[in-house]
Motif scaffolding. Structure first.
Motif, PDB file in Angstrom:
ATOM      1  N   CYS A  34       2.669   3.077   2.078  1.00 21.78           N
ATOM      2  CA  CYS A  34       3.473   2.344   3.052  1.00 21.78           C
ATOM      3  C   CYS A  34       4.483   1.488   2.299  1.00 21.78           C
ATOM      4  O   CYS A  34       4.128   0.444   1.733  1.00 21.78           O
ATOM      5  CB  CYS A  34       2.577   1.465   3.927  1.00 21.78           C
ATOM      6  SG  CYS A  34       3.475   0.486   5.140  1.00 21.78           S
TER       7      CYS A  34
ATOM      8  N   CYS B 176       7.055  -0.035   3.607  1.00 26.60           N
ATOM      9  CA  CYS B 176       7.438  -1.210   4.397  1.00 26.60           C
ATOM     10  C   CYS B 176       6.553  -2.415   4.073  1.00 26.60           C
ATOM     11  O   CYS B 176       7.033  -3.552   4.024  1.00 26.60           O
ATOM     12  CB  CYS B 176       7.335  -0.907   5.887  1.00 26.60           C
ATOM     13  SG  CYS B 176       8.432   0.388   6.469  1.00 26.60           S
TER      14      CYS B 176
ATOM     15  N   GLY C 192       1.372   0.838   8.912  1.00 24.15           N
ATOM     16  CA  GLY C 192       1.899   1.683   9.980  1.00 24.15           C
ATOM     17  C   GLY C 192       2.462   0.928  11.161  1.00 24.15           C
ATOM     18  O   GLY C 192       2.666   1.497  12.220  1.00 24.15           O
TER      19      GLY C 192
ATOM     20  N   CYS D 238       7.676   1.352  10.422  1.00 20.58           N
ATOM     21  CA  CYS D 238       8.363   2.606  10.745  1.00 20.58           C
ATOM     22  C   CYS D 238       7.397   3.737  11.098  1.00 20.58           C
ATOM     23  O   CYS D 238       7.772   4.693  11.754  1.00 20.58           O
ATOM     24  CB  CYS D 238       9.280   3.031   9.603  1.00 20.58           C
ATOM     25  SG  CYS D 238       8.439   3.725   8.171  1.00 20.58           S
ATOM     26  N   GLY D 239       6.147   3.666  10.618  1.00 21.10           N
ATOM     27  CA  GLY D 239       5.134   4.664  10.955  1.00 21.10           C
ATOM     28  C   GLY D 239       5.120   5.913  10.093  1.00 21.10           C
ATOM     29  O   GLY D 239       4.279   6.782  10.284  1.00 21.10           O
ATOM     30  N   ARG D 240       5.998   6.022   9.132  1.00 20.79           N
ATOM     31  CA  ARG D 240       6.042   7.225   8.286  1.00 20.79           C
ATOM     32  C   ARG D 240       4.806   7.382   7.420  1.00 20.79           C
ATOM     33  O   ARG D 240       4.522   8.473   6.934  1.00 20.79           O
ATOM     34  CB  ARG D 240       7.271   7.200   7.391  1.00 20.79           C
ATOM     35  CG  ARG D 240       8.546   7.400   8.149  1.00 20.79           C
ATOM     36  CD  ARG D 240       9.713   7.527   7.196  1.00 20.79           C
ATOM     37  NE  ARG D 240      10.932   7.174   7.911  1.00 20.79           N
ATOM     38  CZ  ARG D 240      11.998   6.675   7.349  1.00 20.79           C
ATOM     39  NH1 ARG D 240      12.033   6.469   6.054  1.00 20.79           N
ATOM     40  NH2 ARG D 240      13.055   6.372   8.074  1.00 20.79           N
ATOM     41  N   CYS D 241       4.068   6.326   7.225  1.00 20.22           N
ATOM     42  CA  CYS D 241       2.887   6.366   6.368  1.00 20.22           C
ATOM     43  C   CYS D 241       1.641   6.884   7.093  1.00 20.22           C
ATOM     44  O   CYS D 241       0.643   7.200   6.451  1.00 20.22           O
ATOM     45  CB  CYS D 241       2.600   4.983   5.806  1.00 20.22           C
ATOM     46  SG  CYS D 241       2.339   3.729   7.078  1.00 20.22           S
TER      47      CYS D 241
ATOM     48  N   PRO E   4       0.638   9.775   8.646  1.00 18.89           N
ATOM     49  CA  PRO E   4       0.008  11.046   8.278  1.00 18.89           C
ATOM     50  C   PRO E   4      -0.681  11.001   6.910  1.00 18.89           C
ATOM     51  O   PRO E   4      -1.810  11.487   6.757  1.00 18.89           O
ATOM     52  CB  PRO E   4       1.168  12.043   8.277  1.00 18.89           C
ATOM     53  CG  PRO E   4       2.207  11.433   9.143  1.00 18.89           C
ATOM     54  CD  PRO E   4       2.062   9.956   8.964  1.00 18.89           C
ATOM     55  N   GLU E   5      -0.025  10.430   5.917  1.00 23.06           N
ATOM     56  CA  GLU E   5      -0.615  10.339   4.583  1.00 23.06           C
ATOM     57  C   GLU E   5      -1.855   9.445   4.604  1.00 23.06           C
ATOM     58  O   GLU E   5      -2.865   9.752   3.972  1.00 23.06           O
ATOM     59  CB  GLU E   5       0.416   9.790   3.585  1.00 23.06           C
ATOM     60  CG  GLU E   5      -0.100   9.662   2.176  1.00 23.06           C
ATOM     61  CD  GLU E   5      -0.319  10.997   1.482  1.00 23.06           C
ATOM     62  OE1 GLU E   5      -1.056  11.026   0.496  1.00 23.06           O
ATOM     63  OE2 GLU E   5       0.248  12.014   1.935  1.00 23.06           O
TER      64      GLU E   5
END
Length: 64
Positions: free
Chosen positions: A4, A6, A35, A38-41, A43-44
């Motif tokens: 993450c 952010c 999360g 932005c929430g991109r983290c 899935p990982e």
């Protein structure tokens, strides 16, 4: 590795949280504030949690 960006949270932070009893994405999210930007983290993070829980379960089954 940073998962993450952010919040500056690493894979080791997530692994440590699982080792200390967190068992779900929601618990990790609430514990680490992960999360929530932005929430991109997400899935990982879910993959790391799953892998860590599988490893713990494998260790328990071997010990039993």
């Amino acid at each position: 590795m940073y998962v993450c960006l952010c919040r500056g949270i690493t894979d080791q932070d997530i692994k440590d949280a699982v080792a200390n009893g967190a068992e779900s994405y929601r618990e990790i999210r609430d514990l680490l504030d992960l999360g929530t930007c932005c929430g991109r983290c997400a899935p990982e993070t879910r993959q790391i949690i799953s892998a860590e829980l599988s490893e713990i379960a494998a260790r328990i089954s071997v010990a039993a």
